[in-house]
Design an enzyme around this catalytic site. Structure first.
Site, PDB file in Angstrom:
ATOM      1  CB  CYS A  70      -0.939   0.003   1.195  1.00  0.00           C
ATOM      2  SG  CYS A  70      -2.228  -1.249   1.046  1.00  0.00           S
ATOM      3  CB  CYS A  94      11.823   3.641  -6.868  1.00  0.00           C
ATOM      4  SG  CYS A  94      12.508   2.502  -5.646  1.00  0.00           S
TER       5      CYS A  94
END
Ligand SMILES: [Zn+2]
Length: 393
Positions: free
Chosen positions: A197, A351
């Site tokens: 998530c 990232c």
């Protein structure tokens, strides 16, 4: 299939308890006997996060006598969008402590037991054995398999839930009466296949949809009413607004709960079993990893680098490292974006946390970009080490 109640009734309810729980007591299926069972029940919630928040609130309100909370994390501002057991004044505080305070406010009759630690193979048996039922609200595969294996080995039932973006799933795993998590998912997904998530996002209210199903199942198991979700997987799609129930059979070949089990003890290392990154990525990052500080030094020194942000556009919109060009990981892995990358400049990938950039780095190296590197810890490290004013998300 209905099952006998998990818990014997407590001796009596006090006048205060009768007043507080009157709306339960007048439901014939629950009644005084059911409420006394809840009073006597000991339920452990693994994680006081997205699923744990609504689960703990409703378990407490329902009058579960003893609630255990295990969580090692602290409350972050980005939790408040869904982890409704915590508030603004709790940011920075231990999640277990914060959740315990909210529970005391809702129902001081509940005994709260705080386990301010990470669940691991060393402590899981001792902690689980103190409870009748486990509610699993974890968000990573390593802990999920640990919870499942410990529950099966100890003969405990547990209520499982998982959430991602608009999709949720829930089930009850109890090897004595049905399948376990490994019967449904024998192997963890390949590293990087299923984003967490934190990487992919979750609709806040989905936590309540799935967390409330988990509490519903917990109450049914504790009091022995209705048909628990044993052997059935509930699949919820918030966009379609559909609930589907899928039958899950016990796998006779399950390595844990099957006829000839080969897993007879907890694994040595669940992180290892689930693999944070693929083998290719593990190889690719060796000697090709820089820190956020090193990236900043390269930038300040005017080094000719091509900085690539491999996250998704929505994440790039929230926060970005100055000078980064957005090329999502998928385009690098597919080969589609390779033509956009310069052959004659130092390529630096990053990232959010360093997992996706490691995978992208492996793909670049395989395509012949031998000098490419990635930033350990990604944007989160950059924020921590270089620019704490930026929003960590
Ligand atoms: Zn199994």
């Amino acid at each position: 299939m209905s099952l006998p109640p998990l818990v014997e009734p407590a001796a009596e309810l006090t006048v205060d308890e009768i007043r507080r729980y009157s709306r339960h007591l007048i439901i014939p299926d629950v009644g005084v006997a059911g409420q006394k069972r809840l009073k006597n029940a000991r339920v452990l919630c693994v994680g006081a996060g997205g699923l744990g928040s609504p689960a703990l609130l409703y378990l407490a309100a329902a009058g579960v006598g003893t609630l255990g909370i295990i969580d090692f994390d602290t409350v972050d501002e980005s939790n408040l969008q869904r982890q409704v057991i915590h508030g603004v004044s709790d940011v920075g505080r231990s999640k277990a402590e914060s959740a315990a305070a909210s529970i005391r406010e809702i129902n001081p009759l509940v005994q709260v037991e705080i386990h301010n630690t990470a669940l691991d193979r060393e402590n899981v048996r001792e902690i689980f054995s103190q409870y009748d039922l486990i509610v699993d609200g974890t968000d990573n595969f390593a802990t999920r398999y640990l919870v499942n294996d410990a529950a099966v080995l100890l003969g405990k039932p547990y209520v499982w839930g998982s959430i991602y973006r608009f999709d949720g799933q829930a089930s009850v795993f109890w090897a004595e009466h049905g399948p376990c998590y490994r019967c449904l998912y024998p192997e963890p997904p390949p590293p990087g296949m299923v984003p967490s998530c934190a990487e992919g996002g979750v609709l806040g209210v989905l936590c309540a949809s799935i967390g409330s199903i988990q509490v519903n199942e917990a109450i049914k198991l504790l009091t022995g009413i209705g048909e628990p979700l044993v052997g059935r997987l509930m699949v919820y799609d918030a966009l379609e607004m559909s609930y589907r129930k899928i039958k899950v059979r016990k796998d006779p070949n399950c390595v844990l709960c099957g006829e000839n089990p080969t897993v007879t003890d907890l694994l040595e290392d669940y992180e290892d079993f689930c693999g944070a990154v693929s083998v290719e990525a593990q190889v690719a990052v060796v000697d090709s990893t820089i820190t956020a500080l090193e990236l900043k030094e390269w930038q300040d020194a005017g080094k000719d680098i091509f900085l690539v942000d491999v996250r998704e556009p929505a994440e790039y919109d929230i926060v970005r490292i100055p000078g980064a060009t957005l090329i999502p990981k998928g385009e690098i892995i597919s080969g589609e974006a390779l033509a956009k990358l310069p052959q004659d400049r130092q390529i630096v990938l990053h990232c959010k946390s360093g997992v996706r950039s490691a995978e992208a780095l492996a793909a670049l190296k395989a395509a012949g970009f031998r000098d490419a590197v990635h930033v350990q810890g990604g944007v989160l490290s950059w924020i921590k080490q270089i620019d704490p004013a930026l929003p960590a998300y």
